[in-house]
Scaffold this motif. Structure first.
Motif, PDB file in Angstrom:
ATOM      1  N   UNK A 128       4.228   6.179  12.606  1.00  0.00           N
ATOM      2  CA  UNK A 128       4.318   6.513  11.184  1.00  0.00           C
ATOM      3  C   UNK A 128       3.878   7.954  10.942  1.00  0.00           C
ATOM      4  N   UNK A 129       4.322   8.528   9.862  1.00  0.00           N
ATOM      5  CA  UNK A 129       4.080   9.941   9.562  1.00  0.00           C
ATOM      6  C   UNK A 129       2.595  10.305   9.617  1.00  0.00           C
ATOM      7  N   UNK A 130       1.721   9.449   9.099  1.00  0.00           N
ATOM      8  CA  UNK A 130       0.292   9.768   9.055  1.00  0.00           C
ATOM      9  C   UNK A 130      -0.380   9.787  10.427  1.00  0.00           C
ATOM     10  N   UNK A 131       0.259   9.207  11.446  1.00  0.00           N
ATOM     11  CA  UNK A 131      -0.308   9.226  12.799  1.00  0.00           C
ATOM     12  C   UNK A 131       0.293  10.320  13.678  1.00  0.00           C
ATOM     13  N   UNK A 132       1.457  10.819  13.331  1.00  0.00           N
ATOM     14  CA  UNK A 132       2.141  11.813  14.167  1.00  0.00           C
ATOM     15  C   UNK A 132       1.295  13.050  14.417  1.00  0.00           C
ATOM     16  N   UNK A 133       0.536  13.490  13.428  1.00  0.00           N
ATOM     17  CA  UNK A 133      -0.243  14.727  13.572  1.00  0.00           C
ATOM     18  C   UNK A 133      -1.410  14.592  14.549  1.00  0.00           C
ATOM     19  N   UNK A 134      -1.743  13.373  14.949  1.00  0.00           N
ATOM     20  CA  UNK A 134      -2.849  13.151  15.886  1.00  0.00           C
ATOM     21  C   UNK A 134      -2.426  13.343  17.339  1.00  0.00           C
ATOM     22  N   UNK A 135      -1.133  13.387  17.594  1.00  0.00           N
ATOM     23  CA  UNK A 135      -0.632  13.377  18.965  1.00  0.00           C
ATOM     24  C   UNK A 135       0.275  14.567  19.249  1.00  0.00           C
ATOM     25  N   UNK A 136       0.387  14.889  20.530  1.00  0.00           N
ATOM     26  CA  UNK A 136       1.288  15.952  20.959  1.00  0.00           C
ATOM     27  C   UNK A 136       2.729  15.497  20.755  1.00  0.00           C
ATOM     28  N   UNK A 137       3.619  16.457  20.615  1.00  0.00           N
ATOM     29  CA  UNK A 137       5.035  16.142  20.455  1.00  0.00           C
ATOM     30  C   UNK A 137       5.379  15.794  19.024  1.00  0.00           C
ATOM     31  N   UNK A 138       6.508  15.131  18.877  1.00  0.00           N
ATOM     32  CA  UNK A 138       6.994  14.833  17.530  1.00  0.00           C
ATOM     33  C   UNK A 138       6.704  13.405  17.075  1.00  0.00           C
ATOM     34  N   UNK A 139       5.916  12.651  17.846  1.00  0.00           N
ATOM     35  CA  UNK A 139       5.567  11.283  17.455  1.00  0.00           C
ATOM     36  C   UNK A 139       6.588  10.243  17.849  1.00  0.00           C
ATOM     37  N   UNK A 140       7.537  10.636  18.699  1.00  0.00           N
ATOM     38  CA  UNK A 140       8.548   9.683  19.185  1.00  0.00           C
ATOM     39  C   UNK A 140       8.568   9.716  20.708  1.00  0.00           C
ATOM     40  N   UNK A 141       8.545   8.539  21.308  1.00  0.00           N
ATOM     41  CA  UNK A 141       8.654   8.411  22.760  1.00  0.00           C
ATOM     42  C   UNK A 141       9.949   7.676  23.082  1.00  0.00           C
ATOM     43  N   UNK A 142      10.659   8.153  24.093  1.00  0.00           N
ATOM     44  CA  UNK A 142      11.902   7.529  24.530  1.00  0.00           C
ATOM     45  C   UNK A 142      11.703   6.980  25.938  1.00  0.00           C
ATOM     46  N   UNK A 164       4.897   2.785  25.765  1.00  0.00           N
ATOM     47  CA  UNK A 164       5.082   4.100  25.144  1.00  0.00           C
ATOM     48  C   UNK A 164       3.729   4.793  25.115  1.00  0.00           C
ATOM     49  N   UNK A 165       3.635   5.935  25.763  1.00  0.00           N
ATOM     50  CA  UNK A 165       2.373   6.671  25.858  1.00  0.00           C
ATOM     51  C   UNK A 165       2.368   7.857  24.899  1.00  0.00           C
ATOM     52  N   UNK A 166       1.293   7.978  24.148  1.00  0.00           N
ATOM     53  CA  UNK A 166       1.112   9.100  23.228  1.00  0.00           C
ATOM     54  C   UNK A 166      -0.186   9.806  23.603  1.00  0.00           C
ATOM     55  N   UNK A 167      -0.087  11.098  23.880  1.00  0.00           N
ATOM     56  CA  UNK A 167      -1.240  11.916  24.277  1.00  0.00           C
ATOM     57  C   UNK A 167      -1.814  12.574  23.033  1.00  0.00           C
ATOM     58  N   UNK A 168      -3.118  12.413  22.850  1.00  0.00           N
ATOM     59  CA  UNK A 168      -3.766  12.976  21.660  1.00  0.00           C
ATOM     60  C   UNK A 168      -3.874  14.494  21.778  1.00  0.00           C
ATOM     61  N   UNK A 169      -3.874  15.153  20.625  1.00  0.00           N
ATOM     62  CA  UNK A 169      -4.101  16.592  20.606  1.00  0.00           C
ATOM     63  C   UNK A 169      -5.565  16.856  20.926  1.00  0.00           C
TER      64      UNK A 169
END
Length: 188
Positions: free
Chosen positions: A105-119, A138-143
């Motif tokens: 979701x938009x409010x979580x995207x700013x916490x992680x590297x990239x655009x908030x979408x994993x393929x 799906x792995x999301x790396x934090x800023x």
């Protein structure tokens, strides 16, 4: 003398071969009968016409569970899903490669590297069709500037998390606007 020994050896080899053939012939027939009575032939499930338009829809494709796993570098979303026998056979005989696109979701995207979408490429099916349950992560790396408390506060219901399934040409096969909700709807 040599001629008698050669003839004797030929007769011995012929008699031994005939005896071996006679003894093993019945065993081969018995083994074939045992194998044919114990082997279940799996028949191909008939795939409806125009199935590719509904292949990744319920009841052929169902999300079973969504888990959030926290780690020092960020979070991993683990999605469990199930495919039915019809979709399995379709994937076996048409070999389409499908991909998942998981979006925060938009409010979580700013916490992680990239655009908030994993393929992630969907798991290929193979074998006898006995496997129906699959998992994709799906792995999301934090800023670097993101506080770990904000990461640890993320859970399955922090969404809605968006998931779409696309084919190799990026044509959308199905869309889930709330993955957690899709995993928890009542199925009959």
């Amino acid at each position: 003398m040599k001629c008698k020994q050669t003839i004797g050896a030929l007769v011995f080899v012929g008699a031994t071969s005939a005896l071996y053939y006679y003894l093993t012939r019945n065993q081969c027939e018995q083994m074939k009968h045992r194998l044919s009575s114990n082997v279940e032939v799996k028949q191909k499930v008939s795939i409806p016409d125009n199935f590719e338009n509904e292949a990744f829809m319920m009841p052929h494709f169902m999300i079973k569970n969504l888990n959030v796993l926290h780690h020092d570098n960020g979070v991993t979303f683990k999605l469990d899903y199930k495919i039915d026998r019809v979709l399995y056979d379709y994937l076996m005989h048409h070999t389409p490669h499908y991909r998942f696109r998981f979006t925060l979701p938009q409010e979580l995207k700013s916490l992680f590297e990239g655009n908030g979408t994993e393929r992630v490429l969907g798991e290929l099916v193979y074998g006898t069709g006995e496997k129906s349950d699959y998992t994709v992560s799906f792995n999301f790396i934090k800023r670097k500037d993101t506080e770990i408390d904000k990461i640890n506060a993320i859970n399955e219901m922090s969404g809605p998390y968006y998931l779409d399934i696309v084919d190799e040409n990026l044509n959308v096969l199905n869309v889930f606007e709330d993955v957690y909700g899709a995993a928890n709807i009542m199925r009959f």
